[in-house]
Write a protein that holds these residues in place. Structure first.
Motif, PDB file in Angstrom:
ATOM      1  N   MET A   1       0.827  -1.204   0.000  1.00 36.87           N
ATOM      2  CA  MET A   1       0.000   0.000   0.000  1.00 36.87           C
ATOM      3  C   MET A   1       0.862   1.255   0.000  1.00 36.87           C
ATOM      4  O   MET A   1       0.607   2.216  -0.741  1.00 36.87           O
ATOM      5  N   ILE A   2       1.907   1.276   0.843  1.00 35.87           N
ATOM      6  CA  ILE A   2       2.786   2.442   0.927  1.00 35.87           C
ATOM      7  C   ILE A   2       3.465   2.676  -0.426  1.00 35.87           C
ATOM      8  O   ILE A   2       3.587   3.816  -0.888  1.00 35.87           O
ATOM      9  N   ARG A   3       3.911   1.582  -1.071  1.00 35.90           N
ATOM     10  CA  ARG A   3       4.575   1.703  -2.382  1.00 35.90           C
ATOM     11  C   ARG A   3       3.597   2.276  -3.426  1.00 35.90           C
ATOM     12  O   ARG A   3       3.976   3.116  -4.249  1.00 35.90           O
ATOM     13  N   ARG A   4       2.354   1.848  -3.359  1.00 33.44           N
ATOM     14  CA  ARG A   4       1.364   2.346  -4.328  1.00 33.44           C
ATOM     15  C   ARG A   4       1.083   3.826  -4.092  1.00 33.44           C
ATOM     16  O   ARG A   4       0.896   4.588  -5.044  1.00 33.44           O
ATOM     17  N   ILE A   5       1.039   4.252  -2.818  1.00 33.01           N
ATOM     18  CA  ILE A   5       0.822   5.673  -2.517  1.00 33.01           C
ATOM     19  C   ILE A   5       1.984   6.502  -3.039  1.00 33.01           C
ATOM     20  O   ILE A   5       1.803   7.592  -3.606  1.00 33.01           O
ATOM     21  N   VAL A   6       3.212   5.991  -2.852  1.00 32.81           N
ATOM     22  CA  VAL A   6       4.393   6.723  -3.333  1.00 32.81           C
ATOM     23  C   VAL A   6       4.342   6.871  -4.848  1.00 32.81           C
ATOM     24  O   VAL A   6       4.670   7.924  -5.417  1.00 32.81           O
ATOM     25  N   GLU A   7       3.899   5.790  -5.542  1.00 31.14           N
ATOM     26  CA  GLU A   7       3.861   5.820  -7.010  1.00 31.14           C
ATOM     27  C   GLU A   7       2.771   6.756  -7.531  1.00 31.14           C
ATOM     28  O   GLU A   7       2.985   7.528  -8.461  1.00 31.14           O
ATOM     29  N   LYS A   8       1.588   6.700  -6.901  1.00 28.96           N
ATOM     30  CA  LYS A   8       0.439   7.454  -7.431  1.00 28.96           C
ATOM     31  C   LYS A   8       0.258   8.805  -6.757  1.00 28.96           C
ATOM     32  O   LYS A   8      -0.648   9.564  -7.121  1.00 28.96           O
ATOM     33  N   LYS A   9       1.052   9.099  -5.714  1.00 27.69           N
ATOM     34  CA  LYS A   9       0.979  10.359  -4.971  1.00 27.69           C
ATOM     35  C   LYS A   9      -0.261  10.454  -4.091  1.00 27.69           C
ATOM     36  O   LYS A   9      -0.215  11.059  -3.028  1.00 27.69           O
ATOM     37  N   SER A  10      -1.375   9.841  -4.553  1.00 26.54           N
ATOM     38  CA  SER A  10      -2.603   9.926  -3.749  1.00 26.54           C
ATOM     39  C   SER A  10      -3.550   8.803  -4.163  1.00 26.54           C
ATOM     40  O   SER A  10      -3.705   8.530  -5.358  1.00 26.54           O
ATOM     41  N   ILE A  11      -4.154   8.142  -3.161  1.00 27.38           N
ATOM     42  CA  ILE A  11      -5.142   7.105  -3.451  1.00 27.38           C
ATOM     43  C   ILE A  11      -6.333   7.288  -2.530  1.00 27.38           C
ATOM     44  O   ILE A  11      -6.220   7.869  -1.444  1.00 27.38           O
ATOM     45  N   GLU A  12      -7.506   6.772  -2.962  1.00 29.19           N
ATOM     46  CA  GLU A  12      -8.737   6.824  -2.174  1.00 29.19           C
ATOM     47  C   GLU A  12      -9.416   5.477  -2.276  1.00 29.19           C
ATOM     48  O   GLU A  12      -9.510   4.903  -3.363  1.00 29.19           O
ATOM     49  N   PHE A  13      -9.926   4.932  -1.159  1.00 25.77           N
ATOM     50  CA  PHE A  13     -10.615   3.651  -1.196  1.00 25.77           C
ATOM     51  C   PHE A  13     -11.427   3.486   0.087  1.00 25.77           C
ATOM     52  O   PHE A  13     -11.315   4.287   1.029  1.00 25.77           O
TER      53      PHE A  13
END
Length: 455
Positions: A105-117
């Motif tokens: 999850m942390i890696r995905r946030i770093v890649e996309k800058k922002s996530i919502e779920f």
């Protein structure tokens, strides 16, 4: 089920469905807006807490204590701060941990800058937050109790409005359908009063341009045809009774007189001949009435086929000469043609032959030389037949009644007849979509012109 009830149900059902769809759209848009606004608030709350922690304005223990105390009364936001390598720096309540962060999850946030779920009923945001030249990962989660409460209230209001609206629509729809169909009720009441004794009554027409007006006009036209048919039938029966009474009375009277006393063989022979003459009149009258009835059928009730006019004229001539030895019929073809279509029409052979026989006999009957001259010619898409004689002609005062059934003109003493022939001819010609014209001058003769559209 009456149309009024059907219209009310359909109107209410369609309108209620549309309303339900619109209210569903309102609820869906409200939910979408609530979700967007809450995600935005989560980001703000997460950044605020992260700033307080990173700037050391409030220590972690105090912040966690505030969170634990507030969550018993309000839907507090749970915030966690991580370094990009999944190193936890701060968490409001790690033992609760609604989000369950993972390295992935942390890696995905770093890649996309922002996530919502969503995590169950909780909304979660994760964002990469730069602070004093270093990146941090912030997660924030909370349950939007206030927003869901407003949505529930909105749903209840919409359902109440939908139920009340449905009831109002049913009532309004009923009165609208009743008002719209009131002319139909008036037509029904009027029609129920129309019987065979008052066929002259007509349905009132409010507006000929609307559908109900068209219905009323069509029904009135039907009544016109029925009235004409009834009047014609009554007149027909009256005339038939009158016409049959005379020859039948003569026949019966002659036979009764003959039986009153013994007579010679010659007297009996003469009585039988007179009876046969009267019986022949009855037969001819009956045949004429039968043919007149057949010619009164609707076009779709009569068998139509392609027939040749020249052949029908020859057959009609043969019938006339066979029945009347003193008659003469001359056929003249004005122009030769190799195209059979020019002398071919769509019609009923029996009826057309009957019309031609009547026209030929009429010529012969009212001329001294007992002759009918028949000419056939063509003009554009028409086949033209002329039946002419050099007889006594038709007086002007009789011309307007020439095609009236059972009418006998001033020449009725010149030749016997029953007044059916010309009426029958006209019916047959019109039945075949043709036209008939008469040119006659007293003392000079008569010409009947019949036109048919050829194939």
């Amino acid at each position: 089920m009456k149309i009024r009830t059907k219209l009310t149900i359909r109107y209410t059902a369609v309108t209620a469905t549309v309303f339900l769809f619109l209210m569903g759209m309102i609820w869906f848009l409200s939910e979408s807006n609530r979700k967007s606004v809450f995600y935005r608030d989560l980001k703000k709350e997460g950044i605020t807490k992260a700033n307080l922690f990173l700037q050391h304005k409030v220590d972690a223990v105090t912040m966690q204590s505030i969170y634990m105390n507030n969550r018993e009364f309000i839907d507090e936001v749970e915030v966690a701060v991580y370094e990009p390598d999944f190193n936890l720096l701060y968490h409001d309540a790690k033992e609760i941990d609604r989000v369950k962060e993972t390295p992935e999850m942390i890696r995905r946030i770093v890649e996309k800058k922002s996530i919502e779920f969503f995590e169950g009923d909780y909304q979660v945001v994760g964002l990469l937050y730069p602070f004093e030249g270093k990146d941090y990962v912030i997660t924030a989660a909370a349950f939007d109790g206030y927003g869901y409460a407003k949505l529930d209230a909105l749903r209840n209001i919409l359902l109440i409005l939908w139920g009340v609206g449905l009831a109002v629509l049913a009532v309004v729809g009923y009165f609208l359908s009743r008002s719209a169909l009131s002319p139909v009720s008036n037509i029904v009441r009027k029609v129920e009063k129309i019987t065979a004794s008052n066929l002259d009554e007509r349905v009132p027409v409010a507006d000929e341009k609307d559908e109900l007006g068209e219905l009323a006009v069509t029904f009135n036209h039907t009544l016109d045809r029925l009235e004409q048919s009834f009047d014609a039938q009554k007149m027909f029966v009256s005339n038939v009774s009158h016409e049959l009474r005379t020859p039948m009375a003569a026949l019966i009277g002659g036979l009764e007189v003959t039986l009153l006393k013994e007579r010679s063989g010659e007297a009996y022979r003469k009585a039988v001949e007179e009876a046969l003459t009267d019986a022949d009149k009855v037969v001819k009258l009956s045949e004429g009435l039968l043919n007149l009835a057949r010619a009164s059928y609707q076009p779709e009730q009569i068998c139509m086929e392609e027939v040749r006019l020249d052949e029908l004229l020859l057959d009609a001539r043969e019938l006339v000469l066979k029945a009347n030895k003193e008659y003469k019929v001359n056929l003249l073809f004005e122009e030769e043609t190799d195209d059979d279509a020019m002398i071919t029409v769509s019609g009923n052979a029996y009826l057309l032959k009957t019309a031609f026989v009547n026209l030929m006999e009429n010529n012969c009957k009212f001329s001294d030389d007992k002759t009918s001259s028949v000419q056939i010619s063509f003009y554009e898409e028409k086949s033209i037949l002329r039946f002419s004689d050099s007889g006594i002609g038709i007086p002007a005062e009789d011309m307007e009644h020439l095609f009236t059934a059972f009418h006998r003109g001033s020449n009725r003493n010149y030749a016997v007849g029953n007044g059916i022939g010309m009426a029958l001819v006209q019916k047959i010609v019109f039945l075949h979509k043709g036209n008939i014209y008469v040119h006659s001058y007293p003392g000079e003769g008569t010409v009947f012109v019949v036109e048919f559209l050829h194939i």
